[in-house]
Design a protein around this motif. Structure first.
Motif, PDB file in Angstrom:
ATOM      1  N   ALA A   6       0.807  -1.221   0.000  1.00  0.00           N
ATOM      2  CA  ALA A   6       0.000   0.000   0.000  1.00  0.00           C
ATOM      3  C   ALA A   6       0.839   1.269   0.000  1.00  0.00           C
ATOM      4  N   TYR A   7       2.143   1.138   0.280  1.00  0.00           N
ATOM      5  CA  TYR A   7       3.057   2.285   0.272  1.00  0.00           C
ATOM      6  C   TYR A   7       4.201   2.017  -0.702  1.00  0.00           C
ATOM      7  N   SER A   8       3.899   1.319  -1.777  1.00  0.00           N
ATOM      8  CA  SER A   8       4.946   0.934  -2.716  1.00  0.00           C
ATOM      9  C   SER A   8       5.609   2.148  -3.363  1.00  0.00           C
ATOM     10  N   GLN A   9       4.904   3.265  -3.505  1.00  0.00           N
ATOM     11  CA  GLN A   9       5.494   4.437  -4.135  1.00  0.00           C
ATOM     12  C   GLN A   9       6.649   5.005  -3.304  1.00  0.00           C
ATOM     13  N   ILE A  10       6.436   5.196  -2.006  1.00  0.00           N
ATOM     14  CA  ILE A  10       7.502   5.743  -1.171  1.00  0.00           C
ATOM     15  C   ILE A  10       8.594   4.701  -0.952  1.00  0.00           C
ATOM     16  N   CYS A  11       8.217   3.429  -0.772  1.00  0.00           N
ATOM     17  CA  CYS A  11       9.226   2.380  -0.565  1.00  0.00           C
ATOM     18  C   CYS A  11      10.091   2.210  -1.821  1.00  0.00           C
ATOM     19  N   SER A  12       9.464   2.255  -2.990  1.00  0.00           N
ATOM     20  CA  SER A  12      10.225   2.140  -4.236  1.00  0.00           C
ATOM     21  C   SER A  12      11.127   3.352  -4.448  1.00  0.00           C
ATOM     22  N   ARG A  13      10.639   4.521  -4.073  1.00  0.00           N
ATOM     23  CA  ARG A  13      11.442   5.741  -4.212  1.00  0.00           C
ATOM     24  C   ARG A  13      12.712   5.646  -3.365  1.00  0.00           C
TER      25      ARG A  13
END
Length: 470
Positions: free
Chosen positions: A142-149
């Motif tokens: 659910a927080y893949s955007q910040i984790c991927s960043r």
């Protein structure tokens, strides 16, 4: 197929979801879950720990794209229905026709990129470690955007799938001594009406007794994930860690040693960062302000990144940094006549973790909550300037939900970009410079209506893309 935005950064991102047994399996607290037939069973059973690692990847031959909605779909649907409290027929068309197509643009089960190949001329020969804790209704994707960043900037991020009833759905299993596993048992979001305490049991004497027990559960999960991951990187022979989908793991890429230094590719033994959103931020503060559970070794945390941290489940006053004397475990905290917490210097010379809070406008305007947050941050950052408010943002803007294909807006992309830039800079000790690169202003509000409780509804005056530093 619909992809979320590609992570901005230097490196392609891989993702592997690991599972490991909890040894020993245990029941946390005395809270009971009410079953459909009216019977009771322990609500917080810790049997298996799961986390998705996001990391710089060697993409040779790797397949791009992992499911954003957890499978099987029927369990995710039931979990969202339970969490949102809406009829099933409203959500199932959206989830099956839309959610089933969404992919996270990362390379599934790809090998870890060797840091020596990209940092040959630099001092860094290891990837730093970050541990991420999700909020209520969240998940490991659910927080893949910040984790991927963060991963694209050169970090290994372990996104814990909390199986304490705060995720919308999960499928824990039990493991026997030989490593055989039971069939998964669905666990959906736990509401207060779903649980009870039997007469005579030790119900936590707090305003949020369920959350209090869940914080203990999460503490066990974070430490178990950290310890088993470290053992995996160190290539210990008896570690029980495998991919959740049963795929082979390229263990060599995770444990290969540098020929000169003898160091593994992940820096697990120092300068670890803890980060979390909402109840995940609460989890981080709880861990850093309490003694390490006796069965674990302390995690060497140097940075605490809090995204809209929710403080209400934590005892007051505080929380404050846990300060240990070198000869004891005593906490050296005093209170002055104004009931303001006074933190004395650490006896062993080790500083408290650095802290950065990134707040939504909603949480900064929360009159009872924000002043307490300011006092909490002062304990870690006496010099101030460590609370950043995103003008115009909402609590969900730290997650992937506002950034999903079709529904995402320019504002949601702006918020995630600022969060990513500031988070990365903070973890790399460049936050002071990064704050000068984002337009900022003073806090000024106006009344825009009336809330349900009759109090005025306020809004911060300012444009999306600007921040307030306090």
């Amino acid at each position: 197929m619909l992809f979320l935005h590609e992570a901005r950064g230097k490196f392609p991102v891989g993702a592997t979801t690991f599972v490991t047994p909890a040894r020993p399996a245990r029941t946390i607290g005395t809270v009971k879950r009410v079953l459909p037939d009216g019977k009771l069973e322990p609500a917080l059973k810790l049997e298996e720990v799961a986390f998705t690692a996001y990391y710089p990847a060697n993409t040779d031959g790797a397949r791009k794209g992992i499911d954003w909605v957890l499978r099987p779909m029927r369990d995710s649907l039931q979990g969202f229905v339970h969490f949102a409290g809406v009829p099933r027929w409203i959500l199932w068309p959206l989830l099956y026709l839309f959610g089933s197509l969404i992919k996270v643009p990362v390379y599934n089960n790809a090998p870890l990129l060797d840091p020596r190949k990209v940092n040959a001329e630099k001092e860094r020969k290891q990837w730093p470690l970050v541990i991420f804790s999700h909020g209520l209704g969240g998940s490991r994707t659910a927080y893949s955007q910040i984790c991927s960043r963060l991963a694209a900037s050169g970090k290994v991020v372990l996104a814990i799938e909390h199986r304490d009833g705060t995720g919308h759905a999960c499928l824990p299993r039990s493991w026997n001594s030989e490593g055989d596993k039971s069939q998964p048992t669905p666990l959906w979001y736990l509401r207060d009406v779903d649980v009870t305490w039997e007469d005579g049991s030790d119900r936590p004497p707090t305003p949020f007794p369920l959350r209090t027990d869940q914080l203990v559960f999460r503490n066990h999960e974070v430490h178990t994930a950290y310890e088993q991951f470290c053992r995996f990187v160190k290539k210990e022979s008896d570690v029980q860690l495998e991919a959740i989908d049963g795929a082979p793991i390229d263990g060599h890429s995770w444990s290969i040693l540098d020929e000169l230094s003898g160091l593994p590719p992940v820096r697990w033994d120092r300068e670890v960062a803890l980060t979390g959103h909402s109840f995940g931020g609460c989890t981080v503060l709880s861990m850093l302000s309490n003694e390490t559970l006796p069965e674990y070794k302390p995690i060497p945390v140097t940075h605490a990144l809090l995204l809209d941290p929710w403080l209400e489940p934590l005892p007051t006053p505080g929380p404050v940094p846990l300060l240990r004397d070198s000869s004891s475990n005593a906490v050296d905290v005093e209170s002055d006549s104004s009931n303001t917490l006074v933190i004395s210097a650490q006896a062993d010379g080790k500083p408290s973790p650095r802290m950065l809070v990134i707040n939504s406008e909603i949480f900064t305007l929360w009159r009872d909550h924000f002043p307490r947050l300011q006092e909490v941050v002062k304990a870690w950052e006496p010099s101030g300037n460590r609370i950043v408010t995103l003008i115009g943002s909402k609590h969900a803007d730290f997650s992937d939900f506002p950034a999903l294909p079709v529904v995402r807006s320019k504002a949601s992309s702006t918020f995630l970009d600022i969060i990513g830039r500031l988070s990365t800079a903070f973890l790399e000790d460049q936050i002071d410079h990064a704050l000068t690169e984002v337009p900022s202003q003073d806090l000024e509000t106006k009344v825009v209506g009336v809330r349900k409780d009759g109090k005025p509804r306020r809004k911060i005056i300012g444009e999306v893309g600007k921040i307030i530093i306090s």
